[in-house]
Design a protein around this motif. Structure first.
Motif, short mmCIF file in Angstrom:
data_model
loop_
_atom_site.label_atom_id
_atom_site.label_comp_id
_atom_site.label_asym_id
_atom_site.label_seq_id
_atom_site.Cartn_x
_atom_site.Cartn_y
_atom_site.Cartn_z
N LEU A 20 38.50 24.82 27.96
CA LEU A 20 39.48 23.74 27.87
C LEU A 20 40.89 24.30 28.02
O LEU A 20 41.13 25.49 27.86
CB LEU A 20 39.36 23.02 26.52
CG LEU A 20 37.95 22.50 26.15
CD1 LEU A 20 37.98 21.90 24.75
CD2 LEU A 20 37.47 21.49 27.17
N ALA A 21 41.83 23.42 28.31
CA ALA A 21 43.23 23.85 28.44
C ALA A 21 44.15 22.64 28.24
O ALA A 21 43.75 21.50 28.50
CB ALA A 21 43.50 24.48 29.79
N GLY A 53 40.86 35.93 32.51
CA GLY A 53 39.55 35.36 32.24
C GLY A 53 39.47 33.89 32.60
O GLY A 53 38.43 33.40 33.03
N SER A 54 40.59 33.18 32.40
CA SER A 54 40.63 31.76 32.77
C SER A 54 40.41 31.59 34.26
O SER A 54 39.63 30.74 34.71
CB SER A 54 41.97 31.14 32.37
OG SER A 54 42.21 31.27 30.99
N LEU A 55 41.10 32.39 35.04
CA LEU A 55 40.98 32.30 36.50
C LEU A 55 39.59 32.67 36.98
O LEU A 55 39.01 32.01 37.85
CB LEU A 55 42.02 33.21 37.17
CG LEU A 55 43.48 32.75 37.07
CD1 LEU A 55 44.39 33.84 37.61
CD2 LEU A 55 43.69 31.45 37.84
N SER A 101 32.14 22.66 18.78
CA SER A 101 31.38 23.86 18.46
C SER A 101 30.11 23.96 19.30
O SER A 101 29.33 23.00 19.40
CB SER A 101 31.02 23.86 16.98
OG SER A 101 30.26 25.00 16.64
N GLY A 102 29.93 25.13 19.93
CA GLY A 102 28.75 25.37 20.74
C GLY A 102 28.81 24.78 22.13
O GLY A 102 27.88 24.94 22.92
N THR A 103 29.90 24.08 22.44
CA THR A 103 30.01 23.41 23.74
C THR A 103 31.25 23.83 24.51
O THR A 103 31.19 24.01 25.74
CB THR A 103 30.03 21.88 23.55
OG1 THR A 103 28.82 21.48 22.90
CG2 THR A 103 30.13 21.16 24.90
N SER A 104 32.39 23.98 23.81
CA SER A 104 33.65 24.27 24.51
C SER A 104 34.55 25.18 23.68
O SER A 104 34.30 25.40 22.49
CB SER A 104 34.36 22.97 24.87
OG SER A 104 34.56 22.18 23.70
N TYR A 105 35.60 25.68 24.31
CA TYR A 105 36.56 26.57 23.65
C TYR A 105 37.84 26.58 24.48
O TYR A 105 37.88 26.03 25.59
CB TYR A 105 36.01 27.98 23.53
CG TYR A 105 35.96 28.74 24.85
CD1 TYR A 105 36.90 29.72 25.15
CD2 TYR A 105 34.99 28.44 25.81
CE1 TYR A 105 36.87 30.40 26.36
CE2 TYR A 105 34.95 29.11 27.02
CZ TYR A 105 35.88 30.09 27.30
OH TYR A 105 35.86 30.75 28.50
#
Length: 334
Positions: free
Chosen positions: A6-7, A99-101, A41-45
């Motif tokens: 996410l961002a 890492g995002s890229l 939790s467990g799906t996105s960060y």
């Protein structure tokens, strides 16, 4: 399953209090937690970069995996950075990182995150690209070749198959040339050929594959079977010996094939019931030339080819030859 990254635009704050190098949570200034993405939790960060306020040169990249108000649950020391002690008022921002890229769907990533996420993620991605059931369709996934009897078990993911088969070629005759004449046997007839398309859902597998052997002298070639779904009779043996005291001998080299050629699939190509005209073979100096069988309908012309004919001078016996064995190929498509 790979987590979704996410961002948020311009999400930035400062630490409300210092943290140790082993801390797994941190707090940002009151009310600024709403500026950041909300991971599940467990799906996105999302990525969080800490930057020291004093020099602006020391950084640590973290993964935020949960938020409660202004408190973040974090995984420390990401992308080669080191977990360290941080002070109140050090900067905490959702910045773009290497890492995002690299997590984006770009050429050098080669869709590796989808591949690593497992079957469910791969199926979902394919459905997004238009697949009705989340599988790749129409691609060749395997080829199974049978030159002997065996068992066909479909490769995982197979939806349709093309079966290409030929039975054994017929043998030529044994005999003896009459005294004062030349004689011989025509070639045996090639095996039956069939190429058919099947929907795998209409076939019970595993199934038995029988590959026809070449017919020995005076005998039919062996039949080829793809379970109960395809049946190809073996090639006929030569129909008669021939002899003549003239400068040539004549014979029907390719008799009508009497075997049945059937398929429950959609037949793309097949051979059955052909007849050929009489073949003349020139005699040189009282010795007959050989009758050579042509190639079979199977690609390459060798599998299922009938036996070559035989010849002899007057009063000499000749022995028939054996036809070539059949073959079966299964082309498997997703």
């Amino acid at each position: 399953m790979a987590l979704t990254l996410l961002a948020s635009n311009n999400a930035s704050s400062v630490l409300a209090a210092g943290i140790s190098a082993s801390a797994t949570s941190l707090a940002v200034n009151t009310g600024t937690g709403t500026l950041f993405p909300i991971p599940v939790s467990g799906t996105s960060y999302f990525k969080l970069t800490l930057l020291d306020a004093a020099t602006g040169t020391i950084t640590e990249i973290m993964h935020v995996i949960a938020i409660s108000g202004d408190t973040f649950t974090v995984l420390r020391g990401q992308e080669g950075t080191t977990a360290r002690i941080w002070s109140a008022n050090d900067i905490a921002a959702n910045m773009l990182t290497a890492g995002s890229l690299l997590s984006m769907l770009q050429i050098n990533n080669n869709l590796s995150e989808i591949a690593a996420a497992g079957t469910a993620a791969q199926n979902a991605a394919l459905k997004n690209l238009g697949s009705s059931d989340g599988t790749l369709k129409g691609r060749l996934i395997n080829v199974q070749i049978f030159v002997n009897n065996g068992q066909y078990t479909p490769t995982t993911g197979t939806k349709k198959i093309i079966v290409e088969a030929i039975s054994g070629g017929g043998g030529s005759l044994s005999g003896s040339a009459p005294s004062g004449q030349t004689g011989g046997s025509p070639p045996g007839y090639h095996g039956q050929y069939n190429k058919s398309l099947f929907d795998l859902s209409a076939i019970s597998t595993p199934l038995t594959v029988t590959v026809g052997s070449g017919g020995t002298a005076n005998n039919y070639g062996g039949a080829t079977y793809f379970g109960p779904y395809m049946s190809l009779g073996g090639g006929n043996p030569a129909d008669a010996t021939t002899s003549s005291s003239s400068s040539s001998i004549a014979g029907r080299a390719y008799p009508i094939t009497g075997a049945v050629n059937t398929s429950t699939g959609l037949i793309i190509s097949s051979s059955q019931g052909e007849t050929f005209s009489t073949q003349l073979v020139q005699v040189t100096a009282g010795v007959a030339c050989g009758f050579s069988a042509p190639g079979s309908p199977f690609p390459g012309g060798w599998q299922g080819r009938g036996a070559d004919g035989t010849y002899a001078s007057g009063g000499i016996s000749y022995t028939g030859k054996t036809g070539n064995p059949g073959m079966l190929i299964v082309w498997e498509y997703s």
